[in-house]
Write an enzyme that holds these catalytic residues in place. Sequence first.
Site, PDB file in Angstrom:
ATOM      1  N   HIS A 179       0.798  -1.254  -0.037  1.00  0.00           N
ATOM      2  CA  HIS A 179       0.161   0.024   0.117  1.00  0.00           C
ATOM      3  C   HIS A 179       0.816   1.200  -0.095  1.00  0.00           C
ATOM      4  O   HIS A 179       0.049   2.255  -0.010  1.00  0.00           O
ATOM      5  CB  HIS A 179      -0.762   0.177   1.181  1.00  0.00           C
ATOM      6  CG  HIS A 179      -0.203  -0.080   2.438  1.00  0.00           C
ATOM      7  ND1 HIS A 179      -0.952   0.023   3.732  1.00  0.00           N
ATOM      8  CD2 HIS A 179       0.974  -0.268   2.918  1.00  0.00           C
ATOM      9  CE1 HIS A 179      -0.139  -0.343   4.697  1.00  0.00           C
ATOM     10  NE2 HIS A 179       1.282  -0.568   4.330  1.00  0.00           N
ATOM     11  N   HIS A 180       2.136   1.157   0.149  1.00  0.00           N
ATOM     12  CA  HIS A 180       2.968   2.321   0.242  1.00  0.00           C
ATOM     13  C   HIS A 180       3.347   3.070  -1.155  1.00  0.00           C
ATOM     14  O   HIS A 180       3.495   4.065  -1.219  1.00  0.00           O
ATOM     15  CB  HIS A 180       4.255   2.207   1.058  1.00  0.00           C
ATOM     16  CG  HIS A 180       4.130   1.928   2.446  1.00  0.00           C
ATOM     17  ND1 HIS A 180       3.229   2.765   3.403  1.00  0.00           N
ATOM     18  CD2 HIS A 180       4.341   1.048   3.186  1.00  0.00           C
ATOM     19  CE1 HIS A 180       2.934   2.216   4.509  1.00  0.00           C
ATOM     20  NE2 HIS A 180       3.789   1.227   4.549  1.00  0.00           N
ATOM     21  N   ALA A 181       3.481   2.092  -2.243  1.00  0.00           N
ATOM     22  CA  ALA A 181       3.952   2.474  -3.349  1.00  0.00           C
ATOM     23  C   ALA A 181       3.331   3.557  -4.137  1.00  0.00           C
ATOM     24  O   ALA A 181       2.079   3.834  -4.018  1.00  0.00           O
ATOM     25  CB  ALA A 181       3.970   1.261  -4.406  1.00  0.00           C
ATOM     26  N   LYS A 182       4.004   4.822  -4.547  1.00  0.00           N
ATOM     27  CA  LYS A 182       3.412   5.956  -5.203  1.00  0.00           C
ATOM     28  C   LYS A 182       3.348   6.073  -6.655  1.00  0.00           C
ATOM     29  O   LYS A 182       3.984   5.226  -7.248  1.00  0.00           O
ATOM     30  CB  LYS A 182       4.425   7.238  -4.562  1.00  0.00           C
ATOM     31  CG  LYS A 182       4.313   7.243  -2.992  1.00  0.00           C
ATOM     32  CD  LYS A 182       3.186   7.279  -2.523  1.00  0.00           C
ATOM     33  CE  LYS A 182       3.329   7.967  -1.013  1.00  0.00           C
ATOM     34  NZ  LYS A 182       4.011   7.075  -0.227  1.00  0.00           N
ATOM     35  N   ASP A 220      -0.764   4.845   2.952  1.00  0.00           N
ATOM     36  CA  ASP A 220      -0.662   6.449   2.355  1.00  0.00           C
ATOM     37  C   ASP A 220      -0.555   6.242   0.898  1.00  0.00           C
ATOM     38  O   ASP A 220      -1.280   7.057   0.303  1.00  0.00           O
ATOM     39  CB  ASP A 220       0.689   7.010   2.787  1.00  0.00           C
ATOM     40  CG  ASP A 220       1.913   6.158   2.573  1.00  0.00           C
ATOM     41  OD1 ASP A 220       1.621   4.896   2.369  1.00  0.00           O
ATOM     42  OD2 ASP A 220       3.068   6.632   2.220  1.00  0.00           O
TER      43      ASP A 220
END
Length: 474
Positions: A179-182, A220
């Site tokens: 879930h953190h990858a942008k 995030d």
Amino acid sequence: MGRRKETITYPSGTFSTSMSSGNASGMGLDFASQDGDAESQQQQHYRPRVSYYMREQAGNFHYGKQHPMKPHRLTLTNHLVLNYGLHKYMDVFEPRRATEEEIREFHAQDYIEFLKRVTPENQDTMASCFAEFNIGDDCPIFDGMWDFSQIYSGASIEAARKLVSGSTDIAVNWMGGLHHAKKYEPSGFCYVNDIVLAILQLLRYYPRILYVDIDIHHGDGVQEAFYTTDRVMTCSFHKYNGDFFPGTGAIDEMGSGLGKFYAVNVPLQDGIDDRSYTQLFKTIMTAVMETFRPSAVVLQCGADSLGLDRLGVFNLSIAAHGECVRFMRRFGVPLLCLGGGGYTVRNVARCWTYETGIVCGTELPKALPQTVYNDFFSPDYSLHPLISGKIVNHNSKAYLNALTARILEQLRYLKGAPSVQMNEAPPDIQGFLESQELHDKDTQSDRNKDAKDDRAGRREHLAEFYESDHDQDE
């Protein structure tokens, strides 16, 4: 009122814990009161179709000797799932890899090109790009990095499409949940955000998607991707003090533009225990489901919120973590369950195995089945080892009540679920659904010739050897 007024101050948000006794009793924080006999009876008759996605190769990747992320946890999980016999209760798929075009639906082209090209052998020649793409200790270059990203992302995309096609009710991909990858860079051990890619697939058919995150770290990357839309509500339960990674997830991060109030953050402090967490979760999620009325739910089941996790600071047992999955299953809404964090690998495997049993509606014996990885689970060899109660709980009742009141107040601003003008599904997804439907019908027709369903709803092959009341060898 006779109650002491206390002010709770967080790095990004201040709210009062003063409330009337009537409001306090109406917060829904009584765990037992939410589970009536009628609901239990109803759930006994709910037998969702479950799809499980696994690929043996996913457990063979290696971030590095000292790195806390260990994909081998996926191998341990799959061995437990299969040796518990859970494959009899669900359809098991080996998913294809995500294509570059599919990953490009969220991620930037130059970032994708970097992921494809960089390897441990040529990383010295590409070191000038590392700062731009956030490469470092958390997100190192390792062998097969692009392959790994394609595998776990492809599984989440395929699982989402399976839900859209209506051929499954619950889809499980423990490889996913990163879930953190942008859009432009990796973050927090995550290179491709499979969750965002899966939600984009779901949005082609479903009007409203709810994303729920029970990882100890704030979700995030997913929140950022959908921060300005009212078609996706993100709800994250996580530790937050302004310094704990990723440093986001304050209670006043609520979304913006059309997405104002559609980002729900539940910032917690060290040591929260089973009862506090499950009561809080059920109260908030009940309100979210009633207010937002999602068409489908994506549940990120990061296991670093368990007690004794290598990077975690909560006190949750495997049973409490699984209770959150059980609670979301009860709504009967199309559900995509994903993995996420979790760095004490033996407990991650236990947790996700237990939760696979939950979505299948099956109670698992506490004694673990024999596998080639028995040594990982010594000395207790139990599905439910004692892992809670090791850290002091800094979440006071006053704090949790005030936190709940603040979030319920936020939800009241929504004034019901948004209406969405839905057009015909785009040609690409429509074409996929038609071909997938034909494939599923052919596959099911072949299976029906050799299989039958027993009274518990399990799929049994007529030639299967086992001893039970249905033994074919009599």
